[in-house]
Design an enzyme around this catalytic site. Sequence first.
Site, short mmCIF file in Angstrom:
data_model
loop_
_atom_site.label_atom_id
_atom_site.label_comp_id
_atom_site.label_asym_id
_atom_site.label_seq_id
_atom_site.Cartn_x
_atom_site.Cartn_y
_atom_site.Cartn_z
CG ASP A 1 48.77 44.18 44.38
OD1 ASP A 1 48.79 42.98 44.04
OD2 ASP A 1 49.63 45.00 44.02
P1 NAP Z 1 46.71 45.84 40.74
O1 NAP Z 1 47.01 45.08 41.97
O2 NAP Z 1 47.84 46.48 40.01
O3 NAP Z 1 45.92 44.83 39.74
C1 NAP Z 1 45.43 45.27 38.53
C2 NAP Z 1 44.84 44.06 37.82
O4 NAP Z 1 44.10 44.58 36.71
C3 NAP Z 1 45.88 43.11 37.27
O5 NAP Z 1 45.92 41.92 38.02
C4 NAP Z 1 45.45 42.88 35.81
O6 NAP Z 1 45.27 41.46 35.59
C5 NAP Z 1 44.11 43.62 35.68
N1 NAP Z 1 43.99 44.35 34.43
C6 NAP Z 1 44.93 45.08 33.79
N2 NAP Z 1 44.43 45.59 32.67
C7 NAP Z 1 43.15 45.19 32.59
C8 NAP Z 1 42.09 45.41 31.65
N3 NAP Z 1 42.26 46.12 30.55
N4 NAP Z 1 40.89 44.84 31.90
C9 NAP Z 1 40.69 44.08 33.00
N5 NAP Z 1 41.65 43.84 33.92
C10 NAP Z 1 42.86 44.40 33.71
O7 NAP Z 1 45.64 46.98 40.99
P2 NAP Z 1 44.93 47.44 42.35
O8 NAP Z 1 44.20 46.29 42.97
O9 NAP Z 1 44.18 48.67 41.98
O10 NAP Z 1 46.10 47.76 43.36
C11 NAP Z 1 46.93 48.89 43.21
C12 NAP Z 1 48.37 48.50 43.40
O11 NAP Z 1 49.19 49.53 42.88
C13 NAP Z 1 48.77 48.32 44.86
O12 NAP Z 1 49.77 47.35 44.99
C14 NAP Z 1 49.33 49.71 45.21
O13 NAP Z 1 50.20 49.70 46.33
C15 NAP Z 1 50.04 50.03 43.92
N6 NAP Z 1 50.21 51.44 43.65
C16 NAP Z 1 49.26 52.31 44.05
C17 NAP Z 1 49.40 53.65 43.79
C18 NAP Z 1 48.37 54.63 44.30
O14 NAP Z 1 48.72 55.68 44.80
N7 NAP Z 1 47.09 54.29 44.16
C19 NAP Z 1 50.51 54.09 43.03
C20 NAP Z 1 51.47 53.14 42.59
C21 NAP Z 1 51.29 51.83 42.94
P3 NAP Z 1 45.33 40.88 34.11
O15 NAP Z 1 46.68 41.24 33.59
O16 NAP Z 1 45.12 39.42 34.27
O17 NAP Z 1 44.24 41.54 33.34
#
Ligand code: NAP
Length: 478
Positions: free
Chosen positions: A401
Amino acid sequence: MNELTTRDLIIQGTYLVASIFFVLGLRSLTKPTQARLGMQQAAFGMLFAVIGTLLNGEILSYGWIIAGLVIGTAIGYPMAMKVAMTSMPQFVAFSHAFGAIAATLVGVVEYRHTHTINAQGIMPGMSHGVAAAIGFEVLFGALTVTGSFMAFGKLQELITGRPITFPGQNAFNIGLIAAAFVSLGVLVYNPDAAWAFYTMVSLGLFLGVSMVLPIGGGDMPVVISLLNSYAGLAASATGFAIGNNVLIIAGALEGAGGFILSIMMSKAMNRSFGNIIFGAFGSAPSAGAKKDGGPAKEAKVITPEDAATQLAYAGSVVVIPGYGMAVAQAQHTCRELQELIEKKGGKVAYAIHPVAGRMPGHLNVILSEAGIDYGALLTDVEDANRVLLTADVVVIIGANDIVNPDAEEDKSSPLFGMPIFRPWTAKTVFVVKRGKGTGFSGVENPLFTKDNTLMIYGDAKGVLGNLVKEIKALDEGH
Ligand code: NAP
Protein backbone atom coordinates in the site's frame (compact mmCIF):
# COMPACT_ATOMS: atom_id res chain seq x y z
CA MET A 1 2.32 14.32 62.72
CA ASN A 2 0.04 11.28 63.07
CA GLU A 3 0.55 7.95 61.30
CA LEU A 4 -2.10 8.59 58.63
CA THR A 5 -0.53 11.86 57.57
CA THR A 6 2.89 10.24 57.28
CA ARG A 7 1.36 7.49 55.18
CA ASP A 8 -0.41 10.10 53.04
CA LEU A 9 2.85 11.93 52.52
CA ILE A 10 4.61 8.73 51.50
CA ILE A 11 1.79 7.89 49.07
CA GLN A 12 1.86 11.36 47.50
CA GLY A 13 5.67 11.13 47.34
CA THR A 14 5.54 7.84 45.43
CA TYR A 15 2.90 9.32 43.10
CA LEU A 16 5.15 12.29 42.43
CA VAL A 17 8.11 10.03 41.66
CA ALA A 18 5.84 7.88 39.43
CA SER A 19 4.65 10.95 37.50
CA ILE A 20 8.22 12.20 37.01
CA PHE A 21 9.23 8.80 35.59
CA PHE A 22 6.19 8.79 33.26
CA VAL A 23 7.19 12.18 31.84
CA LEU A 24 10.86 11.14 31.55
CA GLY A 25 9.76 7.93 29.82
CA LEU A 26 7.70 9.82 27.25
CA ARG A 27 10.61 12.19 26.66
CA SER A 28 13.02 9.32 26.05
CA LEU A 29 10.57 7.67 23.68
CA THR A 30 10.90 10.62 21.31
CA LYS A 31 14.42 9.39 20.34
CA PRO A 32 14.75 5.89 18.85
CA THR A 33 18.15 5.42 20.48
CA GLN A 34 16.61 6.01 23.92
CA ALA A 35 13.30 4.23 23.37
CA ARG A 36 14.27 1.17 25.42
CA LEU A 37 15.33 3.42 28.30
CA GLY A 38 11.99 5.25 27.96
CA MET A 39 10.06 2.02 28.39
CA GLN A 40 12.13 1.15 31.45
CA GLN A 41 11.54 4.58 32.97
CA ALA A 42 7.78 4.30 32.37
CA ALA A 43 7.70 0.79 33.88
CA PHE A 44 9.65 2.04 36.88
CA GLY A 45 7.12 4.88 37.26
CA MET A 46 4.28 2.36 37.16
CA LEU A 47 5.99 0.34 39.91
CA PHE A 48 5.99 3.45 42.13
CA ALA A 49 2.33 4.17 41.29
CA VAL A 50 1.36 0.60 42.24
CA ILE A 51 3.37 0.73 45.47
CA GLY A 52 1.75 4.06 46.41
CA THR A 53 -1.71 2.67 45.71
CA LEU A 54 -1.08 -0.48 47.75
CA LEU A 55 -0.12 1.71 50.72
CA ASN A 56 -3.61 3.28 50.69
CA GLY A 57 -5.09 3.14 54.19
CA GLU A 58 -8.59 2.50 52.83
CA ILE A 59 -7.62 -0.98 51.64
CA LEU A 60 -9.33 -3.37 54.05
CA SER A 61 -7.96 -6.63 52.72
CA TYR A 62 -5.23 -7.53 50.25
CA GLY A 63 -6.82 -10.88 49.40
CA TRP A 64 -8.69 -9.78 46.26
CA ILE A 65 -5.79 -7.62 45.12
CA ILE A 66 -3.34 -10.53 45.35
CA ALA A 67 -5.84 -12.83 43.58
CA GLY A 68 -6.23 -10.25 40.75
CA LEU A 69 -2.47 -9.80 40.53
CA VAL A 70 -1.85 -13.55 40.28
CA ILE A 71 -4.63 -14.18 37.72
CA GLY A 72 -3.72 -11.08 35.68
CA THR A 73 -0.02 -12.02 35.61
CA ALA A 74 -0.78 -15.65 34.74
CA ILE A 75 -2.83 -14.53 31.73
CA GLY A 76 -1.03 -11.34 30.68
CA TYR A 77 2.61 -12.41 30.91
CA PRO A 78 2.45 -15.43 28.56
CA MET A 79 0.18 -13.47 26.20
CA ALA A 80 2.64 -10.58 25.96
CA MET A 81 5.63 -12.91 25.56
CA LYS A 82 4.01 -15.01 22.85
CA VAL A 83 2.25 -12.35 20.77
CA ALA A 84 3.81 -11.94 17.33
CA MET A 85 5.05 -8.44 16.49
CA THR A 86 2.58 -8.45 13.61
CA SER A 87 -0.35 -9.01 16.00
CA MET A 88 0.68 -6.19 18.30
CA PRO A 89 -2.10 -3.76 17.21
CA GLN A 90 -4.87 -6.16 18.18
CA PHE A 91 -3.02 -7.00 21.39
CA VAL A 92 -2.88 -3.29 22.24
CA ALA A 93 -6.61 -2.96 21.47
CA PHE A 94 -7.34 -5.98 23.68
CA SER A 95 -5.38 -4.61 26.62
CA HIS A 96 -7.00 -1.15 26.21
CA ALA A 97 -10.36 -2.83 26.59
CA PHE A 98 -9.31 -4.22 29.97
CA GLY A 99 -7.91 -0.89 31.14
CA ALA A 100 -11.21 0.71 30.16
CA ILE A 101 -13.20 -2.03 31.96
CA ALA A 102 -11.24 -1.19 35.12
CA ALA A 103 -11.90 2.56 34.77
CA THR A 104 -15.61 1.98 34.08
CA LEU A 105 -16.05 -0.41 36.99
CA VAL A 106 -14.32 2.00 39.36
CA GLY A 107 -16.76 4.70 38.20
CA VAL A 108 -19.83 2.48 38.59
CA VAL A 109 -18.74 1.27 42.04
CA GLU A 110 -17.91 4.81 43.14
CA TYR A 111 -21.31 6.05 41.96
CA ARG A 112 -23.19 3.15 43.61
CA HIS A 113 -21.21 3.62 46.82
CA THR A 114 -21.88 7.35 47.18
CA HIS A 115 -25.39 7.10 45.86
CA THR A 116 -26.36 4.25 48.22
CA ILE A 117 -24.94 5.98 51.23
CA ASN A 118 -26.81 9.13 50.31
CA ALA A 119 -30.07 7.23 49.88
CA GLN A 120 -29.65 5.93 53.39
CA GLY A 121 -29.17 9.46 54.60
CA ILE A 122 -25.78 8.71 56.12
CA MET A 123 -23.72 10.96 53.93
CA PRO A 124 -24.50 14.10 51.88
CA GLY A 125 -25.19 13.44 48.20
CA MET A 126 -22.59 13.48 45.48
CA SER A 127 -21.46 16.95 44.43
CA HIS A 128 -22.09 18.18 40.87
CA GLY A 129 -18.33 18.22 40.25
CA VAL A 130 -17.83 14.58 41.31
CA ALA A 131 -20.91 13.55 39.30
CA ALA A 132 -19.38 15.24 36.25
CA ALA A 133 -16.04 13.45 36.80
CA ILE A 134 -17.65 10.03 37.34
CA GLY A 135 -20.08 10.56 34.45
CA PHE A 136 -17.26 11.51 32.09
CA GLU A 137 -15.23 8.54 33.29
CA VAL A 138 -17.90 5.91 32.73
CA LEU A 139 -19.06 7.38 29.41
CA PHE A 140 -15.55 7.39 27.89
CA GLY A 141 -14.63 4.19 29.71
CA ALA A 142 -17.70 2.28 28.46
CA LEU A 143 -17.28 3.33 24.84
CA THR A 144 -13.58 2.45 25.00
CA VAL A 145 -14.42 -1.05 26.30
CA THR A 146 -16.69 -2.06 23.42
CA GLY A 147 -14.84 0.06 20.84
CA SER A 148 -11.54 -1.66 21.71
CA PHE A 149 -13.11 -5.12 21.59
CA MET A 150 -14.55 -4.23 18.16
CA ALA A 151 -11.13 -3.01 16.96
CA PHE A 152 -9.59 -6.23 18.27
CA GLY A 153 -12.25 -8.31 16.50
CA LYS A 154 -11.68 -6.49 13.20
CA LEU A 155 -7.89 -6.78 13.30
CA GLN A 156 -8.00 -10.41 14.43
CA GLU A 157 -10.52 -11.01 11.63
CA LEU A 158 -13.09 -12.40 14.05
CA ILE A 159 -15.43 -9.96 12.29
CA THR A 160 -14.94 -8.47 8.83
CA GLY A 161 -12.27 -5.78 8.61
CA ARG A 162 -14.37 -3.99 5.98
CA PRO A 163 -16.63 -1.12 7.02
CA ILE A 164 -20.12 -2.23 8.06
CA THR A 165 -22.52 0.50 7.03
CA PHE A 166 -26.26 1.18 6.82
CA PRO A 167 -28.24 4.16 5.58
CA GLY A 168 -28.44 7.05 8.05
CA GLN A 169 -25.57 5.61 10.10
CA ASN A 170 -23.82 8.91 10.75
CA ALA A 171 -27.08 10.58 11.85
CA PHE A 172 -27.79 7.58 14.08
CA ASN A 173 -24.34 7.81 15.71
CA ILE A 174 -24.63 11.56 16.19
CA GLY A 175 -28.05 10.96 17.81
CA LEU A 176 -26.48 8.41 20.18
CA ILE A 177 -23.68 10.80 21.10
CA ALA A 178 -26.22 13.57 21.76
CA ALA A 179 -28.37 11.25 23.94
CA ALA A 180 -25.28 10.18 25.92
CA PHE A 181 -24.31 13.80 26.58
CA VAL A 182 -27.88 14.72 27.55
CA SER A 183 -27.80 11.88 30.11
CA LEU A 184 -24.46 13.21 31.37
CA GLY A 185 -25.99 16.70 31.66
CA VAL A 186 -28.96 15.33 33.65
CA LEU A 187 -26.57 13.44 35.94
CA VAL A 188 -24.47 16.54 36.63
CA TYR A 189 -27.63 18.59 37.29
CA ASN A 190 -29.08 15.89 39.55
CA PRO A 191 -26.41 13.43 40.75
CA ASP A 192 -29.16 11.31 42.38
CA ALA A 193 -30.69 10.50 38.97
CA ALA A 194 -29.44 6.91 38.83
CA TRP A 195 -31.48 6.23 35.67
CA ALA A 196 -29.45 8.91 33.84
CA PHE A 197 -26.23 7.32 35.07
CA TYR A 198 -27.14 3.82 33.86
CA THR A 199 -28.61 5.13 30.60
CA MET A 200 -25.29 6.83 29.97
CA VAL A 201 -23.31 3.65 30.71
CA SER A 202 -25.53 1.67 28.30
CA LEU A 203 -25.27 4.35 25.60
CA GLY A 204 -21.48 4.44 26.03
CA LEU A 205 -21.24 0.66 25.54
CA PHE A 206 -23.50 0.85 22.49
CA LEU A 207 -21.58 3.82 21.05
CA GLY A 208 -18.27 1.91 21.14
CA VAL A 209 -19.78 -0.72 18.83
CA SER A 210 -21.68 1.60 16.52
CA MET A 211 -18.79 4.05 16.09
CA VAL A 212 -16.22 1.38 15.16
CA LEU A 213 -18.56 -0.63 12.86
CA PRO A 214 -18.25 1.73 9.84
CA ILE A 215 -14.47 2.10 10.16
CA GLY A 216 -12.34 -0.11 7.91
CA GLY A 217 -9.34 -2.15 9.02
CA GLY A 218 -6.95 0.30 7.31
CA ASP A 219 -7.97 3.02 9.74
CA MET A 220 -7.86 0.80 12.82
CA PRO A 221 -4.50 2.11 14.10
CA VAL A 222 -5.93 5.62 14.22
CA VAL A 223 -9.04 4.32 15.99
CA ILE A 224 -6.97 2.35 18.51
CA SER A 225 -4.88 5.37 19.29
CA LEU A 226 -8.02 7.51 19.61
CA LEU A 227 -9.54 4.93 21.96
CA ASN A 228 -6.24 5.01 23.85
CA SER A 229 -6.78 8.72 24.24
CA TYR A 230 -10.35 8.13 25.50
CA ALA A 231 -9.09 5.54 28.00
CA GLY A 232 -6.61 8.16 29.23
CA LEU A 233 -9.36 10.75 29.62
CA ALA A 234 -11.48 8.20 31.50
CA ALA A 235 -8.55 7.40 33.80
CA SER A 236 -7.92 11.09 34.40
CA ALA A 237 -11.59 11.63 35.26
CA THR A 238 -11.35 8.62 37.62
CA GLY A 239 -8.46 10.40 39.31
CA PHE A 240 -10.68 13.45 39.90
CA ALA A 241 -13.56 11.27 41.09
CA ILE A 242 -11.55 9.32 43.66
CA GLY A 243 -8.96 12.02 44.42
CA ASN A 244 -5.97 10.16 43.01
CA ASN A 245 -3.24 12.45 41.65
CA VAL A 246 -1.21 9.88 39.74
CA LEU A 247 -4.32 8.78 37.84
CA ILE A 248 -5.03 12.39 36.88
CA ILE A 249 -1.48 12.89 35.59
CA ALA A 250 -1.04 9.49 33.89
CA GLY A 251 -4.51 9.74 32.36
CA ALA A 252 -3.81 13.22 31.03
CA LEU A 253 -0.50 12.05 29.51
CA GLU A 254 -2.22 9.09 27.86
CA GLY A 255 -5.15 11.21 26.71
CA ALA A 256 -2.90 13.82 25.11
CA GLY A 257 -0.40 11.26 23.76
CA GLY A 258 -3.11 9.15 22.11
CA PHE A 259 -4.71 12.21 20.58
CA ILE A 260 -1.43 13.55 19.17
CA LEU A 261 -0.57 10.11 17.76
CA SER A 262 -4.00 9.89 16.09
CA ILE A 263 -3.48 13.30 14.48
CA MET A 264 0.01 12.33 13.28
CA MET A 265 -1.28 9.07 11.77
CA SER A 266 -4.19 10.84 10.07
CA LYS A 267 -1.68 13.27 8.59
CA ALA A 268 0.51 10.38 7.40
CA MET A 269 -2.53 9.00 5.55
CA ASN A 270 -3.60 12.48 4.45
CA ARG A 271 -7.01 11.95 6.01
CA SER A 272 -9.05 14.15 8.34
CA PHE A 273 -10.44 12.79 11.58
CA GLY A 274 -13.96 13.31 10.29
CA ASN A 275 -13.16 11.30 7.19
CA ILE A 276 -11.75 8.46 9.28
CA ILE A 277 -14.62 8.34 11.78
CA PHE A 278 -17.42 8.88 9.28
CA GLY A 279 -15.79 8.04 5.94
CA ALA A 280 -16.20 4.22 5.88
CA PHE A 281 -12.68 3.90 4.42
CA GLY A 282 -11.98 0.66 2.61
CA SER A 283 -15.52 0.06 1.40
CA ALA A 284 -14.87 1.15 -2.17
CA PRO A 285 -13.30 -1.52 -4.38
CA SER A 286 -13.43 -5.13 -3.27
CA ALA A 287 -10.22 -7.06 -2.78
CA GLY A 288 -8.48 -7.77 -6.03
CA ALA A 289 -11.00 -5.80 -8.11
CA LYS A 290 -9.75 -4.77 -11.55
CA LYS A 291 -10.42 -1.16 -12.41
CA ASP A 292 -11.15 -1.47 -16.11
CA GLY A 293 -12.05 -4.23 -18.47
CA GLY A 294 -8.78 -3.97 -20.42
CA PRO A 295 -6.30 -6.87 -20.51
CA ALA A 296 -4.36 -7.08 -17.26
CA LYS A 297 -0.67 -6.20 -17.72
CA GLU A 298 1.70 -8.94 -16.60
CA ALA A 299 4.41 -8.23 -14.06
CA LYS A 300 8.00 -8.99 -15.14
CA VAL A 301 10.12 -11.37 -13.06
CA ILE A 302 13.86 -11.32 -12.36
CA THR A 303 15.95 -14.17 -10.95
CA PRO A 304 17.83 -13.65 -7.66
CA GLU A 305 21.05 -14.22 -9.60
CA ASP A 306 20.45 -11.30 -11.99
CA ALA A 307 19.07 -9.11 -9.21
CA ALA A 308 22.19 -9.81 -7.12
CA THR A 309 24.45 -8.68 -9.98
CA GLN A 310 22.58 -5.38 -10.30
CA LEU A 311 22.65 -4.84 -6.53
CA ALA A 312 26.34 -5.62 -6.28
CA TYR A 313 27.21 -2.90 -8.79
CA ALA A 314 24.63 -0.29 -7.75
CA GLY A 315 25.92 3.05 -6.50
CA SER A 316 22.84 3.83 -4.46
CA VAL A 317 20.20 1.43 -3.17
CA VAL A 318 17.02 2.30 -1.30
CA VAL A 319 15.23 -0.43 0.65
CA ILE A 320 11.49 0.03 1.30
CA PRO A 321 10.42 -2.47 3.93
CA GLY A 322 6.77 -3.21 4.73
CA TYR A 323 4.53 -5.57 6.60
CA GLY A 324 5.87 -8.63 4.72
CA MET A 325 9.38 -8.04 6.04
CA ALA A 326 7.98 -8.11 9.57
CA VAL A 327 6.02 -11.32 8.88
CA ALA A 328 9.06 -13.00 7.36
CA GLN A 329 11.40 -11.66 10.08
CA ALA A 330 13.82 -10.81 7.29
CA GLN A 331 15.49 -7.85 9.00
CA HIS A 332 18.72 -9.66 9.95
CA THR A 333 19.22 -11.02 6.43
CA CYS A 334 18.47 -7.54 5.13
CA ARG A 335 21.28 -6.09 7.23
CA GLU A 336 23.61 -8.76 5.86
CA LEU A 337 22.61 -7.73 2.33
CA GLN A 338 23.19 -4.06 3.18
CA GLU A 339 26.69 -4.83 4.49
CA LEU A 340 27.59 -6.73 1.31
CA ILE A 341 26.40 -3.89 -0.94
CA GLU A 342 28.29 -1.34 1.16
CA LYS A 343 31.42 -3.49 1.03
CA LYS A 344 31.21 -3.27 -2.75
CA GLY A 345 31.01 0.53 -2.55
CA GLY A 346 27.25 1.06 -2.79
CA LYS A 347 25.24 3.31 -0.48
CA VAL A 348 22.14 1.86 1.21
CA ALA A 349 19.28 3.85 2.74
CA TYR A 350 15.93 2.67 4.13
CA ALA A 351 12.71 4.53 3.37
CA ILE A 352 10.36 4.02 6.33
CA HIS A 353 6.74 5.01 5.81
CA PRO A 354 4.82 6.25 8.88
CA VAL A 355 2.14 3.56 8.43
CA ALA A 356 4.36 0.75 7.10
CA GLY A 357 3.65 -2.53 8.85
CA ARG A 358 0.77 -2.78 11.27
CA MET A 359 1.55 -0.25 13.98
CA PRO A 360 3.33 3.10 14.31
CA GLY A 361 7.08 2.60 14.32
CA HIS A 362 6.73 -1.10 13.42
CA LEU A 363 9.57 -1.15 10.87
CA ASN A 364 11.81 1.19 12.86
CA VAL A 365 11.66 -1.26 15.77
CA ILE A 366 12.36 -4.27 13.60
CA LEU A 367 15.29 -2.68 11.79
CA SER A 368 16.89 -1.39 14.95
CA GLU A 369 16.49 -4.86 16.47
CA ALA A 370 18.68 -6.09 13.60
CA GLY A 371 21.28 -3.44 14.41
CA ILE A 372 20.59 -1.24 11.37
CA ASP A 373 21.87 2.25 12.09
CA TYR A 374 19.11 4.80 12.65
CA GLY A 375 21.11 7.24 10.50
CA ALA A 376 20.37 5.06 7.44
CA LEU A 377 16.60 5.54 7.83
CA LEU A 378 14.65 8.08 5.79
CA THR A 379 11.53 8.65 7.85
CA ASP A 380 10.11 11.63 6.00
CA VAL A 381 8.12 10.63 2.91
CA GLU A 382 9.13 13.66 0.84
CA ASP A 383 12.82 13.38 1.81
CA ALA A 384 12.74 9.72 0.79
CA ASN A 385 11.06 10.58 -2.51
CA ARG A 386 13.87 13.02 -3.30
CA VAL A 387 16.46 10.29 -2.63
CA LEU A 388 14.47 7.82 -4.75
CA LEU A 389 14.80 10.14 -7.77
CA THR A 390 18.53 9.37 -8.02
CA ALA A 391 18.57 5.80 -6.72
CA ASP A 392 19.96 3.04 -8.97
CA VAL A 393 17.97 0.21 -7.40
CA VAL A 394 14.99 0.21 -5.05
CA VAL A 395 14.28 -3.02 -3.19
CA ILE A 396 10.71 -3.20 -1.90
CA ILE A 397 10.49 -5.93 0.71
CA GLY A 398 6.94 -7.02 1.61
CA ALA A 399 5.50 -3.53 1.15
CA ASN A 400 2.46 -2.78 -0.97
CA ASP A 401 0.00 0.00 0.00
CA ILE A 402 2.77 2.45 0.87
CA VAL A 403 4.12 2.27 -2.71
CA ASN A 404 0.78 2.20 -4.54
CA PRO A 405 0.71 4.97 -7.22
CA ASP A 406 -3.10 4.96 -7.13
CA ALA A 407 -2.81 6.91 -3.88
CA GLU A 408 -1.77 9.82 -6.13
CA GLU A 409 -3.39 8.94 -9.43
CA ASP A 410 -6.76 7.28 -8.86
CA LYS A 411 -9.41 9.32 -7.06
CA SER A 412 -11.61 6.24 -6.66
CA SER A 413 -8.91 4.33 -4.74
CA PRO A 414 -9.47 4.04 -0.99
CA LEU A 415 -5.78 4.92 -0.66
CA PHE A 416 -6.20 8.20 -2.57
CA GLY A 417 -4.57 11.07 -0.69
CA MET A 418 -2.24 8.93 1.41
CA PRO A 419 1.35 10.18 0.98
CA ILE A 420 3.35 7.36 -0.62
CA PHE A 421 6.85 6.57 -1.78
CA ARG A 422 7.51 6.90 -5.52
CA PRO A 423 9.99 4.06 -6.18
CA TRP A 424 9.21 4.09 -9.93
CA THR A 425 11.21 7.33 -10.25
CA ALA A 426 14.40 5.33 -9.60
CA LYS A 427 16.23 3.44 -12.38
CA THR A 428 15.15 -0.07 -11.37
CA VAL A 429 12.64 -1.41 -8.84
CA PHE A 430 12.78 -4.93 -7.34
CA VAL A 431 9.68 -6.08 -5.49
CA VAL A 432 10.07 -8.98 -3.09
CA LYS A 433 6.77 -10.67 -2.20
CA ARG A 434 5.37 -14.19 -2.13
CA GLY A 435 2.82 -13.89 -4.93
CA LYS A 436 -0.05 -11.73 -6.10
CA GLY A 437 -1.37 -10.92 -2.62
CA THR A 438 -2.79 -7.46 -2.06
CA GLY A 439 -1.80 -5.19 0.83
CA PHE A 440 -3.83 -4.27 3.89
CA SER A 441 -6.25 -2.10 1.91
CA GLY A 442 -7.10 -5.05 -0.37
CA VAL A 443 -6.53 -3.14 -3.62
CA GLU A 444 -4.37 -3.93 -6.66
CA ASN A 445 -1.04 -2.15 -7.09
CA PRO A 446 -0.17 -0.86 -10.61
CA LEU A 447 3.47 -0.39 -9.54
CA PHE A 448 4.06 -4.10 -10.07
CA THR A 449 3.42 -3.82 -13.80
CA LYS A 450 5.40 -0.63 -14.44
CA ASP A 451 8.18 -0.86 -17.04
CA ASN A 452 11.08 -0.59 -14.60
CA THR A 453 9.59 -2.93 -11.96
CA LEU A 454 10.85 -6.50 -11.63
CA MET A 455 9.33 -9.02 -9.26
CA ILE A 456 11.31 -11.51 -7.13
CA TYR A 457 8.69 -13.90 -5.81
CA GLY A 458 9.19 -15.74 -2.53
CA ASP A 459 9.22 -15.34 1.22
CA ALA A 460 11.23 -12.20 2.06
CA LYS A 461 13.75 -14.00 4.28
CA GLY A 462 14.37 -16.71 1.70
CA VAL A 463 14.73 -14.24 -1.20
CA LEU A 464 17.11 -11.98 0.71
CA GLY A 465 19.08 -15.06 1.76
CA ASN A 466 19.43 -16.02 -1.91
CA LEU A 467 20.54 -12.49 -2.84
CA VAL A 468 23.18 -12.59 -0.11
CA LYS A 469 24.37 -15.98 -1.35
CA GLU A 470 24.53 -14.78 -4.98
CA ILE A 471 26.49 -11.61 -4.12
CA LYS A 472 28.95 -13.65 -2.09
CA ALA A 473 29.27 -16.03 -5.04
CA LEU A 474 30.09 -13.07 -7.31
CA ASP A 475 32.88 -12.11 -4.92
CA GLU A 476 34.25 -15.61 -5.00
CA GLY A 477 34.34 -15.37 -8.79
CA HIS A 478 31.83 -18.17 -9.47
P1 NAP B 1 0.80 -4.08 3.01
O1 NAP B 1 0.22 -3.06 2.12
O2 NAP B 1 -0.08 -4.75 4.00
O3 NAP B 1 1.51 -5.19 2.06
C1 NAP B 1 2.23 -6.23 2.60
C2 NAP B 1 2.66 -7.12 1.45
O4 NAP B 1 3.62 -8.03 2.00
C3 NAP B 1 1.54 -7.95 0.86
O5 NAP B 1 1.18 -7.46 -0.41
C4 NAP B 1 2.10 -9.38 0.81
O6 NAP B 1 2.03 -9.87 -0.54
C5 NAP B 1 3.56 -9.24 1.27
N1 NAP B 1 3.97 -10.30 2.18
C6 NAP B 1 3.29 -10.84 3.19
N2 NAP B 1 4.01 -11.79 3.79
C7 NAP B 1 5.19 -11.84 3.14
C8 NAP B 1 6.38 -12.62 3.30
N3 NAP B 1 6.49 -13.56 4.23
N4 NAP B 1 7.41 -12.39 2.46
C9 NAP B 1 7.32 -11.46 1.48
N5 NAP B 1 6.22 -10.69 1.29
C10 NAP B 1 5.18 -10.89 2.12
O7 NAP B 1 2.04 -3.50 3.84
P2 NAP B 1 2.64 -2.02 3.87
O8 NAP B 1 3.06 -1.58 2.50
O9 NAP B 1 3.65 -2.06 4.97
O10 NAP B 1 1.43 -1.07 4.24
C11 NAP B 1 0.86 -1.05 5.53
C12 NAP B 1 -0.64 -1.08 5.42
O11 NAP B 1 -1.18 -1.44 6.68
C13 NAP B 1 -1.25 0.28 5.06
O12 NAP B 1 -2.42 0.12 4.32
C14 NAP B 1 -1.57 0.86 6.45
O13 NAP B 1 -2.57 1.87 6.43
C15 NAP B 1 -2.04 -0.39 7.15
N6 NAP B 1 -1.90 -0.38 8.59
C16 NAP B 1 -0.87 0.28 9.15
C17 NAP B 1 -0.71 0.28 10.51
C18 NAP B 1 0.41 1.07 11.14
O14 NAP B 1 0.20 1.74 12.13
N7 NAP B 1 1.61 0.97 10.58
C19 NAP B 1 -1.61 -0.46 11.31
C20 NAP B 1 -2.68 -1.17 10.69
C21 NAP B 1 -2.80 -1.09 9.32
P3 NAP B 1 2.05 -11.44 -0.81
O15 NAP B 1 0.87 -11.99 -0.08
O16 NAP B 1 1.96 -11.57 -2.29
O17 NAP B 1 3.34 -11.96 -0.26
